[in-house]
Design an enzyme around this catalytic site. Structure first.
Site, PDB file in Angstrom:
ATOM      1  N   ASP A 247       0.837  -1.166  -0.007  1.00  0.00           N
ATOM      2  CA  ASP A 247      -0.092   0.091   0.065  1.00  0.00           C
ATOM      3  C   ASP A 247       0.900   1.289   0.080  1.00  0.00           C
ATOM      4  O   ASP A 247       1.816   1.322   0.875  1.00  0.00           O
ATOM      5  CB  ASP A 247      -0.966  -0.232   1.483  1.00  0.00           C
ATOM      6  N   LEU A 248       0.533   2.156  -0.893  1.00  0.00           N
ATOM      7  CA  LEU A 248       1.333   3.585  -0.890  1.00  0.00           C
ATOM      8  C   LEU A 248       1.263   4.401   0.234  1.00  0.00           C
ATOM      9  O   LEU A 248      -0.309   4.656   0.495  1.00  0.00           O
ATOM     10  CB  LEU A 248       1.092   4.150  -2.319  1.00  0.00           C
TER      11      LEU A 248
ATOM     12  N   ASP B 244      -4.528   2.629  -4.650  1.00  0.00           N
ATOM     13  CA  ASP B 244      -2.959   2.449  -4.348  1.00  0.00           C
ATOM     14  C   ASP B 244      -2.609   1.103  -3.570  1.00  0.00           C
ATOM     15  O   ASP B 244      -1.627   1.002  -2.935  1.00  0.00           O
ATOM     16  CB  ASP B 244      -2.649   3.670  -3.546  1.00  0.00           C
TER      17      ASP B 244
END
Length: 501
Positions: free
Chosen positions: A383-384, A425
């Site tokens: 996950d960004l 994301d």
């Protein structure tokens, strides 16, 4: 001598020689290199913590200066209480007039009218100096540190503003309590007199630090014994303007235990390997060399995208089931690969496989895990960090560029076929027949590259592995997601399930 016997003897000799080399190299270089690394790491950590501590007190000084410059705050107890409530670093604030009497104090202390003219922080403050004291006991019996700032009116010092930090109940402890150095490592902070201001062991706070007298210079590292006579790798740094020491220690016993464990492991593996080679070498070479070569060649063709099936004729009965499983797997891979070629299975923005492709690969993995055709399986959920913020600040086009750049980074590390985009994301990576160590290595490589290349974003990663963490792909995904949750607490981190173990 027959080739079979020569081959067996050669294998045994290679195992013995490689084991001997590992013993010599490991024993000679491990302790020296590890000691140097830990000393350097602890010294760097001490320097970083020293900077954090100085910034912590600078914040307090700034807050005290703002109170000193505001006559309304200095005279109104209610306003002073509210000001104290929004300064988490300070437990109590009080105003002292030029004779040393406390005129106003914030909650919870009630010391108005008390004369503090003999205190060092008052004597420095009344001279126009901002001062940070060492550890002392307050009138209420608490171990505290005081920060004083002069009150200047028309160029004349007319009083002192003092903020106190309670060592057993303050933000200072919260800054360091979540940091650890090894299983039994510690962080310690001492004042000018060597009194412990902070320690991982709360019982040490307020006592004299035994090792401080041996420290020299502004920063450095050494190996020495602590107050309990245990040997530690010590890194230290003197805090500028305070003359306090920040000390980071890691027990040497952890390194020696790891060294012994590794030596025993090398010995055990070597003995076991020699035994296995002698027992099954003859049987393996005689009966299985040709089928193995065929399987190796077939698996090699899979890497290039050529799904080559093996005929079942001409091989020993023992190989029939293995070859059949291989052919079944190849058939399923062909079906999946054909499906994944369709545009509907590719994410239009990033070019990575999409959630639909991921669901299909899950079905395939369930069959492979159930049949036992997979030796290992690594699952990452990624996950960004700060992606929504970047989207809001820079716009969706910039956000799209970040997602594309992340996809390029991840695919360069694990390959095109291993990366899937869930949506937004969030991504997933599936790695077949890759060791746990390699899965972690890939994850760290992705994290490091993202930290360098992504604009305003980093990546948090959770990892789970088969058979270490579970027997089903659904369990592995759930565990990887839990590990990701732990990574997101600090961000820009790789966490392997179970987290913390």
């Amino acid at each position: 001598m027959r080739f079979l016997h020569k081959f067996t003897i050669l294998l045994c000799s290679l195992v013995i020689i490689s084991s001997f080399i590992q013993f010599i190299a490991f024993d000679r270089f491990f302790l020296a290199n590890t000691s140097s690394l830990l000393l350097a790491t602890n010294e760097k950590a001490a320097n970083n913590l020293s900077e954090q501590l100085l910034a912590y007190f600078k914040n307090i000084e700034a807050s005290m200066a703002s109170i000193a410059s505001d006559p309304t705050l200095r005279k109104d107890k209610d306003l002073l209480d509210k000001m104290n409530a929004v300064i988490p670093e300070v437990n109590t604030i009080f105003i002292i007039d030029k004779e040393g009497n406390v005129s106003v104090s914030s909650q919870p202390e009630k010391i108005s009218g008390v004369n503090l003219s003999k205190r060092d922080y008052f004597l420095h403050g009344i001279k126009g100096e901002t001062y940070i004291s060492g550890v002392y006991k307050s009138a209420q019996g608490r171990e505290v540190v005081a920060i004083s700032t002069p009150i200047i009116d028309d160029g004349t010092v007319v009083g002192v503003v003092v903020g106190t930090v309670w060592l057993h109940d303050n933000e200072l402890a919260m800054m360091f309590d979540n940091k650890s150095f090894g299983r039994s490592g510690f962080i310690a902070i001492t004042d000018q007199q060597g009194t412990v201001v902070y320690h991982s062991d709360q019982e040490r706070i307020g006592k004299k630090g035994g090792i401080v007298e041996s420290l020299q210079g502004m920063t450095g590292s050494t190996i020495m014994k602590n107050y309990s006579e245990f040997e530690y790798y010590i890194g230290y740094s003197k805090v500028p303007q305070l003359d306090w020491y920040v000390i980071v220690g890691t027990p040497t016993a952890e390194v020696t235990q790891y060294r012994s464990m590794m030596l025993y492991q090398i010995l055990a593996v070597s003995i076991f390997t020699i035994f296995v080679v002698v027992i099954i070498g003859t049987y393996t070479v005689r009966r299985y060399m040709k089928p193995f070569e065929t399987l190796i060649e077939a698996f090699g063709s899979v890497r290039t995208g050529n799904y080559k099936k093996i005929t079942l004729t001409g091989y020993a009965t023992e190989f029939s089931e293995m070859i059949q499983s291989y052919n079944d797997t190849i058939r399923k891979l062909e079906e999946v690969h054909s499906t994944l070629k369709g545009a509907a299975d590719i994410d239009a923005l990033t070019g990575a496989y999409n959630r639909r492709s991921f669901d299909k690969i899950l079905e395939l993995l369930r069959g492979e895990l159930q049949s036992g055709s997979l030796m290992t399986l690594g699952v990452m959920v990624l996950d960004l960090d700060n992606f929504k913020k970047q989207n809001d600040v820079s716009g969706h086009l910039a956000g799209d560029d970040i997602l594309k750049e992340f996809t390029v980074i991840a695919q360069s590390v694990v390959g095109f076929r291993s990366l899937f985009r869930f949506g937004g994301d969030e991504f997933a990576i599936i790695l077949r027949n890759v060791s746990d160590a390699m899965v972690i290595s890939y994850a760290e490589e992705i994290r490091l590259q993202c930290a360098k290349k992504l604009s305003g974003c980093t990546v948090s990663i959770g990892i789970a592995a088969y058979p270490k963490n579970g027997d089903s792909i659904d369990e592995l995904l759930a565990f990887a997601d839990k590990a990701l949750y732990m990574s997101k607490e600090t961000r820009n981190k790789v966490t392997e399930y179970p987290a913390g173990k």
